[in-house]
Design a protein around this motif. Structure first.
Motif, short mmCIF file in Angstrom:
data_model
loop_
_atom_site.label_atom_id
_atom_site.label_comp_id
_atom_site.label_asym_id
_atom_site.label_seq_id
_atom_site.Cartn_x
_atom_site.Cartn_y
_atom_site.Cartn_z
N LEU A 20 -122.59 16.34 28.66
CA LEU A 20 -123.12 15.35 27.72
C LEU A 20 -122.99 13.96 28.34
O LEU A 20 -121.90 13.56 28.75
N ASN A 21 -124.08 13.22 28.41
CA ASN A 21 -123.91 11.82 28.82
C ASN A 21 -123.50 10.99 27.62
O ASN A 21 -123.31 11.53 26.52
N ASP A 22 -123.35 9.69 27.81
CA ASP A 22 -122.78 8.85 26.75
C ASP A 22 -123.75 8.68 25.57
O ASP A 22 -123.37 8.16 24.52
N ASN A 23 -125.00 9.13 25.74
CA ASN A 23 -125.96 9.09 24.63
C ASN A 23 -126.06 10.44 23.91
O ASN A 23 -126.92 10.62 23.05
N GLY A 24 -125.22 11.39 24.32
CA GLY A 24 -125.24 12.68 23.68
C GLY A 24 -126.34 13.59 24.22
O GLY A 24 -126.65 14.62 23.62
N ASP B 92 -112.49 13.85 19.47
CA ASP B 92 -112.97 15.05 20.17
C ASP B 92 -111.89 16.12 20.25
O ASP B 92 -111.94 16.98 21.13
N GLY C 36 -115.98 14.28 16.60
CA GLY C 36 -116.61 14.01 17.89
C GLY C 36 -116.13 12.69 18.47
O GLY C 36 -115.73 11.79 17.74
N ASN D 179 -118.83 7.18 21.33
CA ASN D 179 -119.28 6.53 22.57
C ASN D 179 -119.14 5.02 22.41
O ASN D 179 -118.67 4.53 21.39
N GLU E 266 -121.13 5.63 18.24
CA GLU E 266 -121.76 6.87 17.77
C GLU E 266 -120.93 8.09 18.19
O GLU E 266 -120.25 8.06 19.22
N ARG E 267 -121.01 9.17 17.40
CA ARG E 267 -120.27 10.38 17.69
C ARG E 267 -121.05 11.28 18.66
O ARG E 267 -122.24 11.49 18.47
N LEU E 268 -120.37 11.81 19.67
CA LEU E 268 -120.98 12.82 20.54
C LEU E 268 -120.78 14.19 19.90
O LEU E 268 -119.77 14.43 19.24
#
Lengths: 95, 95, 95, 95, 95, 95, 95
Positions: free
Chosen positions: C48-52, D8, D46, D49, D53-55
């Motif tokens: 997963l990159n930092d943008n999901g 996470d 999650g 980031n 925002e949640r991954l």
């Protein structure tokens, strides 16, 4: 034979060892790194940033520079000693 | 059999050991890493940046290169020794 | 029983130990890591990159690969040994 | 009493110790980490980031998972042992 | 006297030492860190991201939490012991 | 003489050493760092982010703060002891 | 001869050694680093961010500064001792 440094690397011709003592040993220093001098012979195209673009190089061939004692890798070209180091390991340009 | 390096890795065929002494030992060096020479045999597609794009590779098959002694992993292919290393561990191209 | 690797992890079935000597010991090596071979059995969906978003995986099931000796974690499935490692610890695909 | 893991992190109920020998000791292993098995009991919302925002989480309650021996922190709930670990320390889902 | 934690820090009142043995010593553990319990007393405004914005905090005053033994700094307020730790060092909320 | 801290640094006047024992020694502590108290005397303009913008500082002159024992550098101004530390090494404001 | 520091580096002329004791030794300190004083002689153009832009420098020639004892590299110019250090290793400006 010549070398083309890659990325942010720089090829440097170290100055003759005038910092050595008469007995051929380096003078001891309290500092962790002893800066040394040399001349830039060749420079890489620059470090790639994360977008694949090159960052500018702060030195060019012919520049006299000061660098740390442990900042580079020795390489022998046609019987002479050179150093290959990253441009960020060069401290200053001598003017 | 051939190898396709992954990501920013490069497959290198080291030069014959002309840097060895007559007795077969490597010459001692003050430097932490002794640069060595070889020829690029294959290159990966490039490192993925965080957007999933490939960064360009600075070497191509056939390039003669200088690299650090400890920068790669040895692998034997059809009885011959090769090195697999990241392109950033290659210092310069010999021209 | 089967395993679905998570993120950028890969499940590998190591090749039989033909690199062992007759006495069953591994041959000593100067290199810090001795590359080894195996076959990819399963791959994760990607890091997963930092943008999901998922980054692409450079290997797929069935690929024969070279990897470092210390790059993975051993796991036993139905009595057989496998390795789980990150895709970046795989050096090359054997073609 | 129940636990809601943060970020996470994942709460895992380890499998009974069938990997122990008759004498109650763990079998020695050459690998640095010995993967182990357990069931996911609860998952965090999650990782945040840098934009807040949640991954996404790659596991859900009920998943049987393989994880490294040293990847988590032991916690006792109502007299039973559980592990709290980051989702990236989970290697694979058992299917 | 009261404390306002800075950034992503949290002020925690540890639970009474019911995990101690009768002789007053902590029970030995194989785990590198032994999770412990306490109640959140105050929370910082959140970590600054690189744009100067605050990231949300995952705990609020009154939450009962599990945290690692070595994750915080002890501070004495009006004769009582508290802990100041980063929110990422808190493992879970007890419900 | 006065000091203007640079970037995210803060100048702190430590409180008198009431934590010392009668014999002048610090009380031993199990904690790796013993938080201490002082008053903010001057603050830097803030850390530069990668765009050359300043991030806000969470403390201002006059704030009473709690900080770690090893988080700063001692400096003597006009015969008095001060500390210079990064704002992130300050744990909390005393209210 | 003069030096032009590269990137975020600063050339500093240390103050005369008034901090030395009569016997010429430095006074022992409990602190890991003992801040010292000097005058800025020359500054680099600033650190390159990942877009190839320069970040501003927080000091200018003529500034009296406080810095850590181990933060720079000694260099001798025309027989006098100077220090080359990164601007982030300078703690404060003396006003």
């Amino acid at each position: 034979m010549s070398l083309k440094p890659l990325g942010d690397r720089v090829l440097i011709k170290p100055e003759a060892a005038e910092q050595k003592t008469a007995s051929g040993l380096y003078i001891a220093s309290n500092a962790q790194e002893k800066p040394q001098r040399g001349e830039v012979v060749a420079v890489g195209e620059g470090k790639l940033n994360d977008n694949g673009e090159r960052l500018p190089m702060d030195v060019k061939p012919g520049d006299k520079v000061i660098y740390g004692k442990f900042g580079g890798n020795e390489v022998k070209i046609d019987g002479e000693d050179y150093l290959l180091m990253r441009v960020d390991d060069i401290y200053a340009i001598v003017e």
